[in-house]
Design an enzyme around this catalytic site. Structure first.
Site, PDB file in Angstrom:
ATOM      1  CE  LYS A  69      -2.201   3.298   2.037  1.00 45.12           C
ATOM      2  NZ  LYS A  69      -2.214   4.654   1.944  1.00 45.12           N
ATOM      3  CG  ASP A 116      -7.349   3.523   1.964  1.00 46.72           C
ATOM      4  OD1 ASP A 116      -7.892   3.170   0.903  1.00 46.72           O
ATOM      5  OD2 ASP A 116      -8.100   3.837   3.150  1.00 46.72           O
TER       6      ASP A 116
END
Length: 268
Positions: free
Chosen positions: A208, A227
DNA sequence: ACCCAGGAAATTC
DNA sequence: GAATTTCATGGG
């Protein structure tokens, strides 16, 4: 500097949609911030943008690119909107979002700080990082400290910024960038999986944070960071789609969806 | 007191 | 390997 006839650009939507953490909105609706070590103030009047604090040359060399003003977001929005009705709605909700060309190290460091954290606190930590270790440009405005500067510090030295367990991640990232072990400009042109792997050599950088660095710092617009908000949005709003379905401008789609989701928490 | 926050590392199963 | 716990810090 005055830039005329700018389409698809809203200062608040672009600067406060979760991609950057240092822009401050003033009472009059203008925005002030620092990039490339320069303080600028931004105003919008109709389709005209005013950038105070820079010359014509600086605009062409840095700021035009920083705000991605050569890209036709109108056409991109039209194409993305064909992919899914909810994406069309998200794009119409904040049609003035653009993906900034932030400095690579600043983006990397900022999104290391972002992990398991909330946006107000991320802003606070970044602010203290700049205040303590950046260069003072003018009252209340400091440069983002370069990787070399942070690389010379220890995790204990970062105590005043109160980054918690992320302090050692920041130091590790700074050292690997500063010594050239990770060359962010080479990462910029790497094939996407290789680029991710390179960034993930840093302790504290997973998929991420790597994807956020690629999208926001290296302008890889096909990157689609997932996310917690985006995972919820994909599960609830786009159950039949996967991130690769959003194509070469998936990163822009991701930003519309992320902002739309954050502004509509009742959907989840 | 508890829970969560633009995750990822460390540990355990 | 996959699932769970831990990691600082601060606000609700």
């Amino acid at each position: 500097m005055k830039i005329e006839n700018v389409r698809d650009f809203d200062l608040a939507q672009t600067l406060d949609c979760g991609q950057a953490f240092r822009w401050k909105e003033l009472e009059d609706g203008s925005f002030k911030g620092v990039a490339h070590g320069v303080v600028v103030a931004l105003r919008k009047d109709g389709d005209d943008i005013y950038i105070d604090g820079i010359s014509q040359e600086e605009y062409k060399a840095v700021w035009k690119n920083y705000f991605d003003l050569d890209r036709d977001y109108g056409t991109i929005k039209t194409e993305l909107s064909k992919l899914h009705p909810v994406l069309s709605e998200a794009a119409q909700f904040a049609p003035g979002i653009r993906i900034l060309n932030q400095e690579p190290w600043e983006a990397l460091c900022s999104f290391i700080i972002s992990q398991n954290n909330n946006i107000p606190r991320i802003k606070g930590i970044v602010e203290r990082l700049c205040l303590n270790f950046g260069d003072r440009i003018e009252e209340d405005f400091y440069s983002f400290p370069c990787a070399e500067r942070i690389a010379a510090l220890s995790a204990e030295d970062l105590a005043p910024i109160r980054a918690g367990f992320r302090a050692r991640y920041i130091i590790d990232g700074a050292r690997k960038v500063a010594c050239g072990e990770i060359d962010l400009e080479k990462v910029r042109t790497m094939e996407i999986e290789e680029a991710r792997k390179e960034l993930m050599k840093i302790t504290g950088v997973g998929i991420k944070v790597a994807d956020c660095t690629l999208l926001y710092g290296l302008h890889r617009l096909d990157c689609f960071p997932l996310d917690v908000w985006m995972k919820r949005a994909m599960a609830v709003l786009f159950p039949e789609m996967k991130s690769s379905d959003f194509g070469e401008y998936g990163g822009i789609a991701q930003q519309y969806i992320f902002h739309y989701s954050r502004m509509h928490p009742e959907l989840f």
